[in-house]
Motif scaffolding. Structure first.
Motif, PDB file in Angstrom:
ATOM      1  N   LYS A   3       9.590   5.167  49.223  1.00 27.23           N
ATOM      2  CA  LYS A   3      10.062   5.461  47.873  1.00 27.23           C
ATOM      3  C   LYS A   3      10.659   6.868  47.819  1.00 27.23           C
ATOM      4  N   GLN A   4      10.046   7.799  48.503  1.00 30.07           N
ATOM      5  CA  GLN A   4      10.545   9.170  48.522  1.00 30.07           C
ATOM      6  C   GLN A   4      11.888   9.261  49.248  1.00 30.07           C
ATOM      7  N   VAL A   6      14.124   6.846  49.646  1.00 32.18           N
ATOM      8  CA  VAL A   6      15.148   6.198  48.829  1.00 32.18           C
ATOM      9  C   VAL A   6      15.578   7.123  47.700  1.00 32.18           C
ATOM     10  N   THR A   7      14.630   7.818  47.105  1.00 36.73           N
ATOM     11  CA  THR A   7      14.940   8.767  46.045  1.00 36.73           C
ATOM     12  C   THR A   7      15.837   9.880  46.560  1.00 36.73           C
ATOM     13  N   LEU A   8      15.526  10.403  47.733  1.00 33.38           N
ATOM     14  CA  LEU A   8      16.348  11.473  48.311  1.00 33.38           C
ATOM     15  C   LEU A   8      17.748  10.973  48.648  1.00 33.38           C
ATOM     16  N   PHE A   9      17.848   9.777  49.211  1.00 37.14           N
ATOM     17  CA  PHE A   9      19.142   9.220  49.576  1.00 37.14           C
ATOM     18  C   PHE A   9      20.036   9.034  48.353  1.00 37.14           C
ATOM     19  N   TRP A  10      19.512   8.346  47.337  1.00 39.14           N
ATOM     20  CA  TRP A  10      20.315   8.090  46.151  1.00 39.14           C
ATOM     21  C   TRP A  10      20.557   9.355  45.348  1.00 39.14           C
ATOM     22  N   GLY A  11      19.629  10.290  45.386  1.00 42.03           N
ATOM     23  CA  GLY A  11      19.863  11.576  44.732  1.00 42.03           C
ATOM     24  C   GLY A  11      21.046  12.291  45.348  1.00 42.03           C
ATOM     25  N   PHE A  12      21.156  12.233  46.671  1.00 44.11           N
ATOM     26  CA  PHE A  12      22.283  12.864  47.353  1.00 44.11           C
ATOM     27  C   PHE A  12      23.593  12.167  46.987  1.00 44.11           C
ATOM     28  N   ILE A  13      23.593  10.846  46.989  1.00 44.20           N
ATOM     29  CA  ILE A  13      24.808  10.090  46.661  1.00 44.20           C
ATOM     30  C   ILE A  13      25.250  10.378  45.227  1.00 44.20           C
ATOM     31  N   TYR A  14      24.317  10.295  44.281  1.00 43.08           N
ATOM     32  CA  TYR A  14      24.670  10.571  42.884  1.00 43.08           C
ATOM     33  C   TYR A  14      25.106  12.022  42.696  1.00 43.08           C
ATOM     34  N   GLY A  15      24.499  12.937  43.419  1.00 40.69           N
ATOM     35  CA  GLY A  15      24.911  14.339  43.341  1.00 40.69           C
ATOM     36  C   GLY A  15      26.332  14.541  43.807  1.00 40.69           C
ATOM     37  N   GLU A  16      26.717  13.824  44.861  1.00 37.29           N
ATOM     38  CA  GLU A  16      28.091  13.904  45.352  1.00 37.29           C
ATOM     39  C   GLU A  16      29.080  13.393  44.302  1.00 37.29           C
ATOM     40  N   VAL A  17      28.772  12.257  43.723  1.00 35.12           N
ATOM     41  CA  VAL A  17      29.679  11.652  42.736  1.00 35.12           C
ATOM     42  C   VAL A  17      29.790  12.534  41.500  1.00 35.12           C
ATOM     43  N   ILE A  18      28.648  12.957  40.970  1.00 32.22           N
ATOM     44  CA  ILE A  18      28.655  13.786  39.767  1.00 32.22           C
ATOM     45  C   ILE A  18      29.312  15.137  40.041  1.00 32.22           C
ATOM     46  N   GLY A  19      29.043  15.711  41.210  1.00 29.57           N
ATOM     47  CA  GLY A  19      29.666  16.981  41.568  1.00 29.57           C
ATOM     48  C   GLY A  19      31.166  16.878  41.715  1.00 29.57           C
ATOM     49  N   ILE A  42      16.222  17.810  42.545  1.00 27.38           N
ATOM     50  CA  ILE A  42      15.925  17.485  41.154  1.00 27.38           C
ATOM     51  C   ILE A  42      15.394  16.060  41.033  1.00 27.38           C
ATOM     52  N   GLY A  43      16.022  15.123  41.724  1.00 25.91           N
ATOM     53  CA  GLY A  43      15.553  13.742  41.689  1.00 25.91           C
ATOM     54  C   GLY A  43      14.165  13.592  42.261  1.00 25.91           C
ATOM     55  N   PHE A  44      13.885  14.274  43.357  1.00 26.32           N
ATOM     56  CA  PHE A  44      12.571  14.228  44.001  1.00 26.32           C
ATOM     57  C   PHE A  44      11.483  14.744  43.061  1.00 26.32           C
ATOM     58  N   ILE A  45      11.763  15.856  42.408  1.00 27.79           N
ATOM     59  CA  ILE A  45      10.790  16.444  41.483  1.00 27.79           C
ATOM     60  C   ILE A  45      10.567  15.532  40.273  1.00 27.79           C
ATOM     61  N   LEU A  46      11.654  15.026  39.701  1.00 26.07           N
ATOM     62  CA  LEU A  46      11.525  14.179  38.514  1.00 26.07           C
ATOM     63  C   LEU A  46      10.783  12.881  38.806  1.00 26.07           C
ATOM     64  N   LEU A  50       7.288  11.926  36.999  1.00 22.23           N
ATOM     65  CA  LEU A  50       7.156  10.687  36.241  1.00 22.23           C
ATOM     66  C   LEU A  50       6.095   9.770  36.843  1.00 22.23           C
ATOM     67  N   ASN A  51       5.992   9.750  38.153  1.00 20.52           N
ATOM     68  CA  ASN A  51       4.997   8.915  38.817  1.00 20.52           C
ATOM     69  C   ASN A  51       3.574   9.359  38.479  1.00 20.52           C
ATOM     70  N   SER A  52       3.380  10.655  38.257  1.00 20.82           N
ATOM     71  CA  SER A  52       2.042  11.130  37.904  1.00 20.82           C
ATOM     72  C   SER A  52       1.668  10.745  36.468  1.00 20.82           C
TER      73      SER A  52
END
Length: 62
Positions: A3-4, A6-19, A42-46, A50-52
């Motif tokens: 899960k971690q 996948v979060t890092l992977f998609w966070g990087f992809i979304y960061g590229e697109v948004i950036g 940011i995605g990893f922290i959020l 939220l999981n907690s």
């Protein structure tokens, strides 16, 4: 652990697109590594925060 990752992977992809879109709209310089890493952190922290807060109600029952 998966899960971690996948979060890092998609966070990087979304960061590229948004950036990229953000830099094109504002005329700023596009920095792929900085944008991707920032979104990953940011995605990893959020997700972990939220999981907690979100607990499985059946996990406490034995």
């Amino acid at each position: 652990m998966a899960k971690q990752l996948v979060t890092l992977f998609w966070g990087f992809i979304y960061g590229e697109v948004i950036g990229y879109i953000g830099s094109a709209l504002t005329g700023a310089t596009f920095s792929p590594l900085a944008d991707g890493l920032t979104a990953m952190v940011i995605g990893f922290i959020l997700v972990n925060i939220l999981n907690s807060f979100i607990q499985d109600p059946t996990a406490d029952k034995h």
